[in-house]
Design a protein around this motif. Structure first.
Motif, PDB file in Angstrom:
ATOM      1  N   GLY A  52       4.334  13.512  -6.263  1.00  0.00           N
ATOM      2  CA  GLY A  52       4.920  12.052  -7.099  1.00  0.00           C
ATOM      3  C   GLY A  52       4.028  10.477  -6.383  1.00  0.00           C
ATOM      4  N   ASN A  53       4.458   9.338  -6.868  1.00  0.00           N
ATOM      5  CA  ASN A  53       4.215   8.626  -6.278  1.00  0.00           C
ATOM      6  C   ASN A  53       4.783   7.687  -5.643  1.00  0.00           C
ATOM      7  OD1 ASN A  53       2.517   7.762  -8.517  1.00  0.00           O
ATOM      8  ND2 ASN A  53       3.284   6.999  -9.393  1.00  0.00           N
ATOM      9  N   ASN A  54       6.499   8.698  -5.331  1.00  0.00           N
ATOM     10  CA  ASN A  54       7.400   8.131  -4.373  1.00  0.00           C
ATOM     11  C   ASN A  54       8.464   9.307  -4.308  1.00  0.00           C
ATOM     12  OD1 ASN A  54       9.226   8.266  -6.823  1.00  0.00           O
ATOM     13  ND2 ASN A  54       9.569   6.449  -7.148  1.00  0.00           N
ATOM     14  N   PHE A  68      12.140  11.724  -0.280  1.00  0.00           N
ATOM     15  CA  PHE A  68      12.417  10.076  -1.046  1.00  0.00           C
ATOM     16  C   PHE A  68      12.668   8.996  -0.530  1.00  0.00           C
ATOM     17  CE2 PHE A  68      15.525  11.896  -3.012  1.00  0.00           C
ATOM     18  CZ  PHE A  68      16.968  10.980  -2.474  1.00  0.00           C
ATOM     19  N   ASP A  71       6.049  12.898 -13.638  1.00  0.00           N
ATOM     20  CA  ASP A  71       5.845  11.052 -13.264  1.00  0.00           C
ATOM     21  C   ASP A  71       7.927  10.126 -13.600  1.00  0.00           C
ATOM     22  OD1 ASP A  71       3.349  10.916 -13.665  1.00  0.00           O
ATOM     23  OD2 ASP A  71       3.183  10.939 -15.598  1.00  0.00           O
ATOM     24  N   SER A  99       9.232  10.398 -10.480  1.00  0.00           N
ATOM     25  CA  SER A  99       9.222   8.846  -9.873  1.00  0.00           C
ATOM     26  C   SER A  99      10.035   7.207 -10.787  1.00  0.00           C
ATOM     27  CB  SER A  99       7.782   8.487 -10.346  1.00  0.00           C
ATOM     28  OG  SER A  99       6.531   9.237  -9.423  1.00  0.00           O
ATOM     29  N   GLU A 106      12.511   5.441  -8.367  1.00  0.00           N
ATOM     30  CA  GLU A 106      12.751   4.025  -8.216  1.00  0.00           C
ATOM     31  C   GLU A 106      13.635   3.090  -8.573  1.00  0.00           C
ATOM     32  OE1 GLU A 106       9.285   1.097  -9.892  1.00  0.00           O
ATOM     33  OE2 GLU A 106       7.966   2.376  -8.624  1.00  0.00           O
TER      34      GLU A 106
END
Length: 432
Positions: A136-138, A153, A231, A234, A238
């Motif tokens: 994913g994004n992170n 992560f 999604d 992520s 975060e």
């Protein structure tokens, strides 16, 4: 020392920064943590803080709950005993060398609030089946062998002591969510250099079947998640706890995952293999152990059904708190919509009225179990079922299967999945 913070989140942010600066300044900041609150004087004492050069009593004064008006440090005197240094004065002064060092540390802590160090988390988890690889994004998940997955992560914290706690918390949240997403239980584990060398490379993301509900979410021998789940992971990673609705949802996931582990002791501990005889006259059934992590099933017996049922239903209760605004009846001053009504409405929305009625019946059974000792497992003194009456039974009869645990598991996880996709993947709610 004057502090003047009135919000509990900011107060705790300051304290996290402070204890990290203490450890940096003095080389250690170890605690004999014995908190005590005096409501009359509005003083909270944390306990004894060992900073190497001395052992101090530390605490705060407050105006309202969660605030810090003043911060104080005192020497441990003879009456406390712990950490007392012979010849040491009982009062720690600001003018002393130690007093000046403490003042500098407090100032650094105030300036350093929310100025974190960056770390990379590499925890490993395992399940009944391996989890497929995702990025994913992170975050990134990577299968490393023996049903184990390493998760990468980023984590931000004031020091290594605090980052360890954050990694553990975040990993547990990820596992709780993955359990809801896949219907499988997960455990913390470790991986070896040998496993790292044998890790499996999966070339592309494999996603969950649309509207998945039955059994485990599996494709090609791997547990799979949805694109929406990627999604959400992520977003979860975060998050620093600022969204209360997210924390409530994760609490519901925690209830579900705990129930799933009890449930697994009934349904996933043993497996069965059929061995037909050569002459075709019969079949020998071999029983084998699927997972040693479930070995407690041998000693806890059928009580897992009651515990798992209670927690599955609790997961649904918890998620109904999100977005709920209590409205009081003008006559009796009670909430107009009780927990049972909220759960029924939630189930009706994401499944149908028939299942809503069924789960409402489960909810009533669970309440009778908790408050009247009504059993959810079959304790009939016969080898096979015989018709008997039950004044509390929906159909007037004593029925051996009072709660279908597998169905309850699947209904609950499906509803939780539908809820997060609708509620949390809406940009407006994410930014709350």
């Amino acid at each position: 020392m004057d502090i003047g913070i009135t919000d509990v989140k900011k107060s705790n942010e300051f304290l996290r920064s402070l204890w990290a600066e203490m450890a940096k300044e003095f080389g250690k900041c170890a605690w004999h943590y014995t908190p005590y609150k005096n409501k009359q004087t509005k003083i909270i004492t944390f306990g004894f803080m060992d900073i190497g050069v001395s052992v101090l009593i530390a605490g705060v004064t407050y105006k309202n709950n969660g605030s810090i008006i003043k911060l104080f440090f005192e020497y441990s005197d003879v009456s406390y005993g712990y950490g007392y240094i012979e010849g040491q004065e009982d009062k720690l002064t600001k003018e002393s060398e130690l007093g000046q060092r403490l003042i500098r540390v407090v100032r650094k802590a105030r300036r350093g609030m929310e100025k974190y160090n960056d770390y990379c988390a590499l925890p490993a988890i395992k399940s009944l089946l391996p989890l497929s690889n995702y990025e994913g994004n992170n975050f990134k998940t990577e299968y490393v062998g023996e049903n184990k997955t390493r998760i990468y992560f980023p984590v931000s914290a004031y020091d290594e002591n605090q980052v360890e706690g954050k990694i553990t918390q975040k990993t547990n949240q990820v596992m709780d969510f993955l359990s809801v997403e896949t219907n499988a239980p997960f455990w913390n584990t470790s991986n070896t250099s040998k496993e790292n060398k044998e890790k499996t490379v999966l070339t592309e993301d494999v996603y969950q079947e649309p509207d998945f509900i039955d059994g485990l979410s599996v494709k090609e021998g791997y547990l799979t998640i949805s694109e929406e789940a990627k999604d959400f992971l992520s977003y979860l990673i975060e998050s620093n706890g600022e969204n209360e609705d997210l924390q409530t949802f994760l609490n519901a996931c925690y209830h579900f995952h705990t129930a799933r582990k009890y449930d697994a002791q009934i349904h996933d501990y043993q497996g069965y293999i059929d061995h037909p005889s050569e002459d075709g006259s019969g079949v020998e059934i071999e029983i084998y152990t699927k997972n040693q992590d479930l070995k407690t099933a041998l000693v806890t017996g059928g009580s897992q059904t009651e515990i798992a049922t209670t927690l599955y239903m609790s997961a649904l209760e918890v998620v109904t708190l999100i977005g709920f605004q209590s409205e009081k009846c003008k006559v009796c001053n009670q909430d107009k919509y009780g927990i049972a009504s909220r759960v029924r409405n939630l189930v009706n929305k994401h499944l149908n009225s028939h299942i809503a009625k069924q789960l409402n019946d489960y909810y009533d059974k669970r309440s009778r179990y908790l408050h009247r000792g009504y059993m959810l497992t079959n304790n009939a003194p016969t080898g096979s079922s015989i018709p008997l009456l039950d004044i509390d039974g929906e159909n007037g009869c004593d029925f051996p299967v009072r709660v279908s645990l597998i169905n309850l598991r699947e209904y609950t996880s499906y509803i939780l999945r539908a809820f997060y996709k609708e509620y949390f993947l809406n940009k407006e709610n994410i930014e709350k």
